[in-house]
Design an enzyme around this catalytic site. Structure first.
Site, short mmCIF file in Angstrom:
data_model
loop_
_atom_site.label_atom_id
_atom_site.label_comp_id
_atom_site.label_asym_id
_atom_site.label_seq_id
_atom_site.Cartn_x
_atom_site.Cartn_y
_atom_site.Cartn_z
N LYS A 78 0.69 -1.31 -0.04
CA LYS A 78 0.04 -0.06 0.11
C LYS A 78 0.84 1.39 -0.01
O LYS A 78 1.66 1.31 0.91
CB LYS A 78 -0.85 -0.01 1.17
CG LYS A 78 -2.00 1.18 1.26
CD LYS A 78 -3.09 0.60 0.39
CE LYS A 78 -4.08 1.83 0.08
NZ LYS A 78 -3.47 2.85 -0.97
N GLN A 99 6.78 3.73 4.24
CA GLN A 99 5.54 3.54 4.26
C GLN A 99 5.15 2.26 4.88
O GLN A 99 3.94 2.10 5.33
CB GLN A 99 4.95 3.38 2.72
CG GLN A 99 3.35 3.04 2.57
CD GLN A 99 2.88 4.68 2.40
OE1 GLN A 99 3.32 5.61 1.70
NE2 GLN A 99 1.92 4.98 3.21
N LYS A 102 5.03 3.49 8.49
CA LYS A 102 3.75 4.18 8.63
C LYS A 102 2.41 3.48 9.00
O LYS A 102 1.66 3.62 9.63
CB LYS A 102 3.79 5.14 7.69
CG LYS A 102 2.51 6.04 7.65
CD LYS A 102 2.50 6.95 6.31
CE LYS A 102 3.54 7.89 5.96
NZ LYS A 102 3.24 8.85 4.78
N LYS A 114 5.58 1.76 -3.15
CA LYS A 114 5.45 3.19 -3.41
C LYS A 114 5.62 3.06 -5.14
O LYS A 114 6.42 2.08 -5.57
CB LYS A 114 6.44 4.04 -2.97
CG LYS A 114 6.15 5.65 -3.06
CD LYS A 114 5.03 5.97 -2.17
CE LYS A 114 4.58 7.56 -1.99
NZ LYS A 114 3.57 8.06 -1.21
N GLY A 153 -2.94 8.16 -4.71
CA GLY A 153 -2.47 9.12 -5.19
C GLY A 153 -1.33 9.64 -4.25
O GLY A 153 -0.94 9.09 -3.47
N ASP A 154 -0.36 10.54 -5.04
CA ASP A 154 0.39 11.30 -4.24
C ASP A 154 0.90 12.53 -5.05
O ASP A 154 0.05 12.94 -5.77
CB ASP A 154 1.74 10.20 -4.21
CG ASP A 154 2.87 10.89 -3.25
OD1 ASP A 154 2.82 10.51 -2.30
OD2 ASP A 154 3.88 11.38 -3.83
#
Length: 451
Positions: A78, A99, A102, A114, A153-154
């Site tokens: 993810k 990530q 997190k 990512k 999204g990013d």
């Protein structure tokens, strides 16, 4: 890593984690976790591919596409997709590495990953962006799925791009599934998702303010960098809770309050419209006492602030700027961006925390403070699995609970593994790093990924 090509961003993220693990009692209490660190620092899989698309003039264009599937011990990979000319493997490995931990702090079943491409959406037509997204997803669709890897999204990927990519995936794989998050509300999206990172950041810092005995958000002066999604919604939530916003910024400069000026809700709404058109903050004409300063970040131009929220990009607070914030009396700094502070800046904040104790500046890392975005992405995945849509109030309450749990876990873990003197605030960077790492390492051990 000496035999590998330099990866400065990834190496920085790795060194930050190692620094906090080494400067705690974790390896004394659990020396076997050194083996886990070696294993977890290498991605399970790295996918690189070419993206060939056609511009409006009919010319062939080509970009590099990537997906770093870093760790799936706690759930499907993810993490976001970034479209920006600076994208390279080092940046995506750093983001994917962060990530992992997190996502672990959210308490939800999500691994870390990512991806993205070195494509620049600025200056491109809607048709060019659509053609790029379709070409990008044509290849990426082979490697993702609702139970395998769920991107979001990013930077450079908003609801429009998610829509183009979701449509391309649906056509390519003949499946309608929750393969992306940040979707439109009519086709599987979640309420509060656009606001989630900014809102979650403010909820997290609210717990810092409370534990430090500094009251609540009412009357606080807040400096924010960035003017995208995270900065906008963090600013709006701060204003709602009674704080005063004195800055926003973008890659070209900063909008800073003058005298008793401040950023209003009307300013933020106008800036939101600018950003939808992919225009610079310099093109905004403020009505109140605000001035635009070209080529600077806001930290050394805002005077005294109680709270600093870097919400733009990595390494946006340097050692010099950290010292400036400390000298200006800033009490709280939390990253809305990923790795928003340099290692040197973090050392400044942590040294202050140790020496000045309860009156010191208190720093929160992005892997904890900005986890709200991926948390609501995880909640979107849950809603997709149930084929249900929750109310705004339900999602917002779950977000608040997740941010409180992430804060409490960081505080408790720091107290357990990091020596502190009387009156010293707990190290949130150490507590969050250790808590996320231990959770992932333990799951990997139980899966037989290390022994």
């Amino acid at each position: 890593m000496s035999h590998l090509a330099p990866e400065p961003e990834f190496e920085q993220a790795y060194k930050e984690l190692v620094y906090t693990l080494e400067n705690s009692s974790l390896f004394q209490k659990n020396p076997e976790f050194r083996t886990a660190l070696k294993v977890v620092s290498i991605p399970e899989r790295v996918i690189q591919f070419r993206v060939v698309w056609e511009d409006d003039a009919g010319n062939v264009q080509v970009n590099r596409g990537y997906r770093v599937q870093f760790n799936s011990a706690l759930g499907p990979y993810k993490g976001g997709l970034r479209l920006h000319p600076s994208v390279n493997l080092s940046i995506l490995k750093f983001l994917g590495f962060e990530q992992i931990f997190k996502n672990a702090l959210t308490g939800l079943m999500m691994g870390g990953g990512k991806g993205g491409a070195d494509f620049d959406p600025k200056g491109k037509s809607d048709a060019e962006i659509r053609r790029f997204c379709v070409a990008f997803m044509r290849e990426l669709s082979r490697h993702i799925g609702a139970d395998t890897d769920v991107p979001a999204g990013d930077i450079g990927v908003s609801g429009r791009e998610i829509g183009y990519m979701f449509g391309a995936y649906r056509r390519e794989r003949n499946k309608f599934e929750g393969v992306l998050t940040g979707k439109g509300l009519d086709w599987g999206g979640s309420l509060i998702r656009p606001e989630a990172t900014g809102y979650g950041l403010v909820y997290y810092v609210g717990h810092m303010i409370e534990l430090a005995g500094a009251g609540n958000w009412e009357g606080k002066r807040v400096a924010i960098s960035g003017s995208g999604n995270v900065a906008q919604y963090a600013a709006l939530k701060c204003i709602e809770l009674g704080a005063t916003i004195v800055s926003l910024s973008d890659s070209k400069g900063s909008l800073v309050a003058v005298d008793d000026g401040y950023v209003t809700v009307e300013d933020i709404e106008a800036i939101q419209e600018l950003k939808v058109k992919r225009q610079s903050l310099s093109e905004y004409t403020p009505k109140g006492k605000l001035k635009y300063i070209e080529g600077v970040r806001p930290w050394l131009h805002v005077g005294h602030v109680d709270v600093a929220l870097p919400c733009a990009t990595q390494n946006e607070v340097s050692k010099e700027e950290a010292l400036g914030l400390v000298a200006g009396g800033t009490r709280f700094i939390a990253e809305g961006s990923n790795m928003g502070c340099t290692l040197e800046a973090i050392e400044v904040f942590e040294n202050e925390r140790r020496t000045k104790k309860g009156e010191a500046i208190w720093y929160a890392p992005g892997k904890a403070a900005n986890a709200g975005g991926v948390a609501v992405s995880g909640l979107e995945m849950s809603q997709n699995s149930q084929r249900l849509a929750w109310t705004k109030e339900e999602v917002d309450q779950k977000l608040k609970d997740i941010m409180k749990n992430a804060f409490d876990l960081g505080v408790a873990t720091a107290k357990n593994y990091v020596e502190a003197s009387e009156g010293e605030l707990p190290s949130l960077v150490a507590g969050s790093n250790i808590a996320g790492f231990v959770k992932v390492a333990q799951a990997m051990f139980e899966h037989g990924d290390w022994w």
